[in-house]
Design a protein around this motif. Structure first.
Motif, mmCIF file in Angstrom:
data_model
loop_
_atom_site.group_PDB
_atom_site.id
_atom_site.type_symbol
_atom_site.label_atom_id
_atom_site.label_comp_id
_atom_site.label_asym_id
_atom_site.label_seq_id
_atom_site.Cartn_x
_atom_site.Cartn_y
_atom_site.Cartn_z
ATOM 1 N N SER A 1 -41.376 -32.500 -19.565
ATOM 2 C CA SER A 1 -41.644 -33.286 -18.361
ATOM 3 C C SER A 1 -40.612 -34.406 -18.262
ATOM 4 N N VAL A 2 -40.119 -34.564 -17.045
ATOM 5 C CA VAL A 2 -38.977 -35.452 -16.826
ATOM 6 C C VAL A 2 -39.531 -36.798 -16.328
ATOM 7 N N THR A 3 -39.634 -37.737 -17.254
ATOM 8 C CA THR A 3 -40.321 -38.997 -16.930
ATOM 9 C C THR A 3 -39.350 -40.131 -16.604
ATOM 10 N N ALA B 1 -41.956 -32.215 -4.474
ATOM 11 C CA ALA B 1 -41.933 -31.656 -5.827
ATOM 12 C C ALA B 1 -40.503 -31.554 -6.337
ATOM 13 N N CYS B 2 -40.359 -31.135 -7.596
ATOM 14 C CA CYS B 2 -39.037 -30.933 -8.208
ATOM 15 C C CYS B 2 -38.978 -29.543 -8.855
ATOM 16 N N GLY B 3 -37.774 -29.029 -8.975
ATOM 17 C CA GLY B 3 -37.527 -27.812 -9.763
ATOM 18 C C GLY B 3 -38.398 -26.648 -9.338
ATOM 19 N N THR B 4 -39.000 -26.029 -10.338
ATOM 20 C CA THR B 4 -39.831 -24.854 -10.076
ATOM 21 C C THR B 4 -41.002 -25.188 -9.153
ATOM 22 N N SER B 5 -41.556 -26.375 -9.274
ATOM 23 C CA SER B 5 -42.686 -26.754 -8.415
ATOM 24 C C SER B 5 -42.236 -26.857 -6.960
ATOM 25 N N VAL C 1 -40.286 -25.004 -21.905
ATOM 26 C CA VAL C 1 -39.636 -25.821 -20.878
ATOM 27 C C VAL C 1 -39.503 -25.030 -19.569
ATOM 28 N N ALA C 2 -39.165 -23.761 -19.680
ATOM 29 C CA ALA C 2 -39.049 -22.938 -18.471
ATOM 30 C C ALA C 2 -40.450 -22.645 -17.944
ATOM 31 N N SER C 3 -40.686 -23.090 -16.730
ATOM 32 C CA SER C 3 -42.018 -22.956 -16.144
ATOM 33 C C SER C 3 -42.234 -21.535 -15.622
ATOM 34 N N THR C 4 -43.353 -20.931 -15.981
ATOM 35 C CA THR C 4 -43.617 -19.552 -15.536
ATOM 36 C C THR C 4 -45.002 -19.454 -14.909
ATOM 37 N N PHE D 1 -48.407 -33.311 -3.468
ATOM 38 C CA PHE D 1 -47.509 -33.375 -4.620
ATOM 39 C C PHE D 1 -47.810 -32.186 -5.511
ATOM 40 N N ILE D 2 -46.748 -31.432 -5.849
ATOM 41 C CA ILE D 2 -46.948 -30.301 -6.754
ATOM 42 C C ILE D 2 -46.238 -30.639 -8.062
ATOM 43 N N SER D 3 -46.989 -30.646 -9.151
ATOM 44 C CA SER D 3 -46.377 -30.976 -10.436
ATOM 45 C C SER D 3 -47.200 -30.390 -11.568
ATOM 46 N N GLN D 4 -46.588 -29.485 -12.320
ATOM 47 C CA GLN D 4 -47.269 -28.889 -13.465
ATOM 48 C C GLN D 4 -47.793 -29.981 -14.381
ATOM 49 N N SER D 5 -46.887 -30.864 -14.782
ATOM 50 C CA SER D 5 -47.236 -31.884 -15.783
ATOM 51 C C SER D 5 -48.017 -33.048 -15.177
ATOM 52 N N GLY D 6 -47.773 -33.309 -13.917
ATOM 53 C CA GLY D 6 -48.374 -34.488 -13.288
ATOM 54 C C GLY D 6 -47.719 -35.782 -13.750
ATOM 55 N N GLU D 7 -46.572 -35.672 -14.425
ATOM 56 C CA GLU D 7 -45.913 -36.863 -14.981
ATOM 57 C C GLU D 7 -44.492 -37.057 -14.465
ATOM 58 N N THR D 8 -44.034 -36.214 -13.560
ATOM 59 C CA THR D 8 -42.633 -36.266 -13.138
ATOM 60 C C THR D 8 -42.328 -37.567 -12.378
ATOM 61 N N ALA D 9 -41.393 -38.336 -12.904
ATOM 62 C CA ALA D 9 -41.121 -39.670 -12.357
ATOM 63 C C ALA D 9 -40.592 -39.613 -10.925
ATOM 64 N N ALA E 1 -33.071 -17.681 -10.097
ATOM 65 C CA ALA E 1 -31.770 -18.215 -10.508
ATOM 66 C C ALA E 1 -31.941 -19.437 -11.409
ATOM 67 N N LEU E 2 -32.882 -20.297 -11.066
ATOM 68 C CA LEU E 2 -33.130 -21.482 -11.912
ATOM 69 C C LEU E 2 -33.583 -21.049 -13.303
ATOM 70 N N LYS E 3 -34.492 -20.040 -13.317
ATOM 71 C CA LYS E 3 -35.007 -19.586 -14.610
ATOM 72 C C LYS E 3 -33.884 -19.074 -15.496
ATOM 73 N N LEU E 4 -32.993 -18.276 -14.883
ATOM 74 C CA LEU E 4 -31.914 -17.699 -15.686
ATOM 75 C C LEU E 4 -30.954 -18.783 -16.157
ATOM 76 N N SER F 1 -49.422 -19.972 -10.597
ATOM 77 C CA SER F 1 -50.730 -20.565 -10.288
ATOM 78 C C SER F 1 -50.625 -21.613 -9.178
ATOM 79 N N GLN F 2 -49.510 -22.317 -9.089
ATOM 80 C CA GLN F 2 -49.329 -23.260 -7.973
ATOM 81 C C GLN F 2 -49.392 -22.503 -6.643
ATOM 82 N N ILE F 3 -48.746 -21.350 -6.608
ATOM 83 C CA ILE F 3 -48.751 -20.553 -5.376
ATOM 84 C C ILE F 3 -50.166 -20.074 -5.062
HETATM 85 O O1 M6R Z 1 -44.088 -30.941 -14.230
HETATM 86 P P1 M6R Z 1 -43.378 -30.679 -12.938
HETATM 87 O O2 M6R Z 1 -43.913 -29.473 -12.251
HETATM 88 O O3 M6R Z 1 -43.412 -31.870 -12.000
HETATM 89 O O4 M6R Z 1 -41.885 -30.410 -13.309
HETATM 90 C C1 M6R Z 1 -40.913 -30.199 -12.323
HETATM 91 C C2 M6R Z 1 -39.624 -29.661 -12.912
HETATM 92 O O5 M6R Z 1 -39.089 -30.581 -13.827
HETATM 93 C C3 M6R Z 1 -39.824 -28.319 -13.606
HETATM 94 O O6 M6R Z 1 -40.401 -27.364 -12.743
HETATM 95 C C4 M6R Z 1 -38.486 -27.775 -14.111
HETATM 96 O O7 M6R Z 1 -37.662 -27.437 -13.039
HETATM 97 C C5 M6R Z 1 -38.699 -26.561 -15.033
HETATM 98 N N1 M6R Z 1 -37.994 -26.730 -16.269
HETATM 99 C C6 M6R Z 1 -38.266 -25.266 -14.440
HETATM 100 O O8 M6R Z 1 -38.503 -24.188 -15.270
#
Ligand code: M6R
Length: 359
Positions: free
Chosen positions: A355-357, A54-58, A153-156, A100-108, A238-241, A161-163
């Motif tokens: 989502s970071v594609t 996964a990436c970032g918050t995920s 953009v900031a995932s909350t 794979f953990i991904s909120q969007s399901g689109e992270t490249a 820390a990431l959120k802030l 819910s992933q947890i």
């Molecule tokens: O959609 P995803 O869960 O794959 O996204 C992963 C990260 O890009 C995402 O969690 C990002 O770190 C957030 N902006 C954090 O708040």
């Protein structure tokens, strides 16, 4: 869609108690067992090592999931950053299973790993909020978060819910393997307590806005510390802030401070400590004292039963595995207010996309 809310982020933070309840009702079957396809559970139960990607918050949610799966399902788990593992595969075990953990399901970054996993013909699961997303379509299995659209953009609410969904998965595997710890773990009850704790925490906005003003309004940097799961939440806080307030914030394993980072502590540097672990509380308290004596302005989030006079935020008592679901909530709100108080764009921070594609 925001309704009366000024920002999506605030709405999504507030939705967390109801998302928890939704997950409880979706993933608890009528007879009280876990409502996850038994074939999937069996497949994972037979694996000798789980690789979470996964990436970032995920990724931060994955760190918490690791602990849950290892404890309840007794399978070793490695948590990897997608952008690293894709180009540097570790030596795999005999029967690996990829999650794979991904909120969007689109992270490249995550997708390129899944492509490789599919080429190797290895089994996979995507945990995502978006039905029909790329990662969901391309993985062998999918579990949905049922969190409702996350726009900020900031995932909350995706993090919590992933947890919660990983907790259900861990419990299902442990039950399947007939493990005592899993069998005696009343997941619906424990998560119900989390939802109530979240209700309390989201109602403390005025106090959290004040804390944020007091500690963060003019600072250029901040440190979050904790041990064990509290460390995992420090990284997420820390990431959120940093991503919405642009304050340079680092999450640290509290014990690592003395190995370098403490050199950065100056008069009034904000240091926030999370304390929910019975075994580690006194050590982290010691770290708080160390930074205080070097001038830091400290703040403590502690769980009921471990709190001390002067602690700023108290978390209702919860099962030791579930504390991240509660401790993260005040951290999300503190970030929200820090951003607002600096007059920045809450829902769309600079340089970031939802989502970071691109890799
Ligand atoms: O959609 P995803 O869960 O794959 O996204 C992963 C990260 O890009 C995402 O969690 C990002 O770190 C957030 N902006 C954090 O708040």
């Amino acid at each position: 869609e925001k309704g009366l809310y000024p920002h999506y982020m605030l709405k999504e933070i507030d939705e967390q108690p109801s998302v928890m309840r939704k997950i409880i009702s979706t993933y608890t079957a009528e007879n009280g067992s876990v409502a996850i396809d038994e074939h999937l559970v069996e497949k994972i139960a037979k694996s000798d090592r789980i690789y979470v990607v996964a990436c970032g918050t995920s990724w931060h949610a994955g760190l918490v999931g690791k602990k849950m799966i290892e404890e309840l399902a007794n399978i070793p788990v490695e948590v990897h950053l997608a952008s690293e593992i894709g180009y540097d595969m570790p030596l795999l075990s005999e029967r690996p299973f990829f999650i794979f953990i991904s909120q969007s399901g689109e992270t490249a970054d995550s997708r390129q790993v899944l492509v490789k996993v599919n080429e190797l013909n290895l089994p996979s699961l995507t945990i995502t909020n978006v039905k029909g997303s790329t990662l969901s379509r391309e993985a062998e299995n999918t579990l949905l978060l049922h969190a409702g659209p996350e726009i900020a953009v900031a995932s909350t609410k995706a993090y919590t819910s992933q947890i919660a969904v990983m907790l259900y998965l861990a419990k299902a595997i442990g039950d399947y393997k007939n493990l005592k710890l899993a069998k005696s773990f009343d997941i619906a009850h424990e998560l119900g307590l989390v939802a109530s704790a979240m209700d309390t925490l989201v109602s403390e906005k005025d106090k959290l806005a004040e804390i944020s003003r007091d500690y963060l309004l003019t600072t250029r940097n901040a440190f979050y510390i904790g041990r064990g799961l509290d460390y995992a939440v420090s990284l997420e806080g820390a990431l959120k802030l940093k991503e919405i307030s642009y304050i340079q914030t680092e999450g640290f394993a509290a014990g690592e401070l003395k190995h370098g980072t403490i050199a950065l502590i100056e008069k009034d540097t904000p240091v926030l400590a999370i304390i929910t672990g019975e075994d580690t509380a006194s050590h982290t308290r010691g770290n708080v004292k160390e930074v205080e004596s070097r001038g830091a302005k400290t703040m403590v989030i502690a769980m009921e039963g471990l709190q001390k006079e002067g602690d700023q935020i108290i978390i209702p008592e919860l099962h030791a595995l579930l504390t991240p679901l509660a401790t993260v909530v005040p951290l999300q709100l503190i970030s929200y207010f820090a951003c607002l108080q600096r007059d920045l764009d809450v829902d769309k921070p600079r340089n970031l996309a939802k989502s970071v594609t691109v890799e």
